[in-house]
Design a protein around this motif. Structure first.
Motif, PDB file in Angstrom:
ATOM      1  N   TYR A  10       0.815  -1.210   0.000  1.00  0.00           N
ATOM      2  CA  TYR A  10       0.000   0.000   0.000  1.00  0.00           C
ATOM      3  C   TYR A  10       0.851   1.265   0.000  1.00  0.00           C
ATOM      4  CZ  TYR A  10      -3.752  -3.261   0.812  1.00  0.00           C
ATOM      5  OH  TYR A  10      -4.641  -4.313   0.672  1.00  0.00           O
ATOM      6  N   HIS A  11       2.181   1.082  -0.060  1.00  0.00           N
ATOM      7  CA  HIS A  11       3.086   2.221  -0.196  1.00  0.00           C
ATOM      8  C   HIS A  11       3.709   2.118  -1.578  1.00  0.00           C
ATOM      9  CE1 HIS A  11       7.099   4.207   0.196  1.00  0.00           C
ATOM     10  NE2 HIS A  11       6.334   5.139   0.743  1.00  0.00           N
ATOM     11  N   TYR A  12       3.368   3.041  -2.461  1.00  0.00           N
ATOM     12  CA  TYR A  12       3.777   2.926  -3.861  1.00  0.00           C
ATOM     13  C   TYR A  12       5.285   3.092  -4.021  1.00  0.00           C
ATOM     14  CZ  TYR A  12       4.327   3.722  -8.794  1.00  0.00           C
ATOM     15  OH  TYR A  12       4.754   3.639 -10.094  1.00  0.00           O
ATOM     16  N   THR A  13       5.859   2.253  -4.866  1.00  0.00           N
ATOM     17  CA  THR A  13       7.275   2.350  -5.188  1.00  0.00           C
ATOM     18  C   THR A  13       7.464   2.090  -6.670  1.00  0.00           C
ATOM     19  OG1 THR A  13       9.470   1.453  -4.760  1.00  0.00           O
ATOM     20  CG2 THR A  13       7.645  -0.085  -4.639  1.00  0.00           C
ATOM     21  N   GLU A  14       8.557   2.610  -7.220  1.00  0.00           N
ATOM     22  CA  GLU A  14       8.909   2.340  -8.612  1.00  0.00           C
ATOM     23  C   GLU A  14      10.247   1.604  -8.690  1.00  0.00           C
ATOM     24  OE1 GLU A  14       8.797   6.044 -10.678  1.00  0.00           O
ATOM     25  OE2 GLU A  14       6.624   6.236 -10.542  1.00  0.00           O
ATOM     26  N   ASN A  15      10.569   0.845  -7.694  1.00  0.00           N
ATOM     27  CA  ASN A  15      11.831   0.131  -7.646  1.00  0.00           C
ATOM     28  C   ASN A  15      11.766  -1.101  -8.546  1.00  0.00           C
ATOM     29  OD1 ASN A  15      14.142  -1.268  -6.983  1.00  0.00           O
ATOM     30  ND2 ASN A  15      13.983  -0.855  -4.788  1.00  0.00           N
ATOM     31  N   PRO A  16      12.637  -1.224  -9.577  1.00  0.00           N
ATOM     32  CA  PRO A  16      12.618  -2.395 -10.458  1.00  0.00           C
ATOM     33  C   PRO A  16      12.816  -3.709  -9.718  1.00  0.00           C
ATOM     34  CG  PRO A  16      13.973  -0.646 -11.400  1.00  0.00           C
ATOM     35  CD  PRO A  16      13.631  -0.225 -10.000  1.00  0.00           C
ATOM     36  N   GLN A  17      13.341  -3.646  -8.499  1.00  0.00           N
ATOM     37  CA  GLN A  17      13.517  -4.867  -7.701  1.00  0.00           C
ATOM     38  C   GLN A  17      12.191  -5.589  -7.492  1.00  0.00           C
ATOM     39  OE1 GLN A  17      15.167  -4.128  -3.813  1.00  0.00           O
ATOM     40  NE2 GLN A  17      14.665  -6.174  -3.046  1.00  0.00           N
ATOM     41  N   TYR A  18      11.102  -4.828  -7.505  1.00  0.00           N
ATOM     42  CA  TYR A  18       9.791  -5.404  -7.217  1.00  0.00           C
ATOM     43  C   TYR A  18       8.926  -5.567  -8.470  1.00  0.00           C
ATOM     44  CZ  TYR A  18      11.285  -4.242  -2.508  1.00  0.00           C
ATOM     45  OH  TYR A  18      11.998  -4.155  -1.345  1.00  0.00           O
ATOM     46  N   ALA A  19       9.527  -5.471  -9.627  1.00  0.00           N
ATOM     47  CA  ALA A  19       8.816  -5.692 -10.887  1.00  0.00           C
ATOM     48  C   ALA A  19       9.493  -6.817 -11.655  1.00  0.00           C
ATOM     49  CB  ALA A  19       8.814  -4.413 -11.724  1.00  0.00           C
ATOM     50  N   PRO A  20       8.756  -7.536 -12.495  1.00  0.00           N
ATOM     51  CA  PRO A  20       9.392  -8.597 -13.287  1.00  0.00           C
ATOM     52  C   PRO A  20      10.363  -8.007 -14.310  1.00  0.00           C
ATOM     53  CG  PRO A  20       7.124  -8.258 -13.991  1.00  0.00           C
ATOM     54  CD  PRO A  20       7.312  -7.435 -12.763  1.00  0.00           C
ATOM     55  N   GLN A  21      11.503  -8.646 -14.469  1.00  0.00           N
ATOM     56  CA  GLN A  21      12.510  -8.238 -15.438  1.00  0.00           C
ATOM     57  C   GLN A  21      12.715  -9.367 -16.455  1.00  0.00           C
ATOM     58  OE1 GLN A  21      13.664  -4.974 -14.988  1.00  0.00           O
ATOM     59  NE2 GLN A  21      12.175  -5.036 -13.317  1.00  0.00           N
TER      60      GLN A  21
END
Length: 381
Positions: free
Chosen positions: A297-308
């Protein structure tokens, strides 16, 4: 012994031998055919970095037959005591009054998914098939049957929960239906080397919006082929959270009230979707966000948390409200694919995605700031 009797005896022995061989062939799984185009694109884009699944080992020499009304669990326990083997479920309806605990070196096989039906009883509130984190389970095959729930309570069809120290491994589902379970149809957690082939996982997830037809969590090495995850009641067709080395080919998701596919979180990478059809999703067909799973519920744009490292090849993403909405997805490709949706076909926020020979009827939008994100697409879905 007279010569004629000897010949008859030899013929009987030969027939028995052939019958045993035929039975083993019936219980044996079939290897999944992967199209050569998949291998070619993988080599071109990823070199030899993609790691494929390992198939389970089968012990087909020891067989116990179970008729409807007899105990499946007792048969599994007897096979386990012998070091592994086959539990052969005869045709008919097997009513489940308690969870079936699965074990290593087991082939659980029916006579066909339209013939061998395992039906959840109204008084059972737990999962149909279950594996807890201990002991470690390896080399499990389930094939040729239907596992059917009643949409009551909050029960999973198949629930497998492993541990990082000793993950379950080499699990294969082939030619099965898992339908009408109130929680996930299939939920696998911390399990490696998963194969799903020619399966239907449909009409699951009636217990709430977090329940899906298939939910992978912290898994590595997945092969899905010719599977249908359509018509989740409340949740998504398939959720890949923290999954690495996924090949999903010729799969289908239709008509969801939320998203079709969700892929997210740490360790998510090397996802190859080949000839995947997604249509009729009320929200996003391919939802690849970048939230921290433990602080979503805390927005982030860290690629660590997105599929690569994602590849879409020959996929058909049509007639959804939104096609693909991705954030912080990098080193990825959309190849030979078709998008034709009601709103945005593909929205990319701070992504590095290369398009090759693909068509977008409603456009391919690039966002450089979260304030550009469409207001009717929630940041946290």
């Amino acid at each position: 012994m007279p010569r004629k009797l000897k010949l008859v005896s030899m013929l009987v022995m030969v027939l028995v031998a052939f019958s045993a061989i035929a039975q083993k062939q019936k219980f044996k799984y079939h290897d999944v055919v992967i199209e050569q185009e998949v291998y070619s694109i993988m080599t071109d884009k990823w070199s030899d970095d993609f790691k494929h699944v390992e198939y389970p080992k089968q012990n087909l020499d020891f067989v116990i037959k179970v008729k409807p009304g007899e105990s499946i669990q007792n048969a599994i326990d007897l096979v386990d005591a012998k070091g592994g083997g086959v539990v052969f479920l005869k045709k008919g309806t097997h009513t489940l009054t308690q969870t079936i605990t699965l074990k290593s070196n087991l082939t659980l096989v029916g006579e066909g998914r339209d013939k061998t039906i395992l039906l959840k009883s109204s008084e059972m509130n737990d999962s149909g098939f279950n594996i807890e984190d201990k002991p470690q389970v390896t080399d499990l095959v389930i094939k040729d049957l239907t596992l059917k729930g009643t949409r009551q309570g909050k029960a999973n069809g198949i629930l497998i929960r492993g541990r990082n120290e000793s993950r379950h491994a080499r699990i294969m589902l082939q030619n099965i239906n898992v339908t009408d379970w109130s929680a996930q149809g299939v939920h696998m957690k911390r399990t490696n080397h998963i194969i799903m082939d020619n399966c239907n996982f449909q009409y699951n997830g009636s217990g709430g919006s977090l329940y899906h037809n298939v939910y992978f969590l912290y898994n590595k090495y997945i092969l899905q082929s010719d599977c249908n995850m359509s018509f989740p009641v409340m949740g998504k067709g398939n959720k890949y959270t923290s999954c690495e080395y996924v090949l999903a080919q010729r799969c289908t998701i239709k008509d969801t009230k939320t998203n079709g596919i969700q892929a997210d979180h740490e360790e998510a990478g090397y996802l190859f979707f080949h000839k995947y059809h997604v249509s009729g999703c009320d929200r996003v067909a391919l939802w690849f966000p970048c939230e921290d799973y433990y602080d979503k519920y805390h927005y982030t744009e860290n690629p660590q948390y997105a599929p690569q490292k994602v590849i879409l090849n020959r996929c058909e993403i049509v007639n959804n409200t939104w096609g693909a909405m991705w954030r912080a997805v990098n080193d990825s490709y959309v190849i030979n694919s078709v998008f034709d949706n009601k709103e945005v076909d593909m929205g990319l926020l701070k992504c590095n995605v290369i398009m090759e020979n693909s068509s977008f009827k409603k456009g391919n939008d690039i966002y450089t700031d979260i304030n550009q994100w469409p207001t009717n697409v929630r940041v946290l879905w």
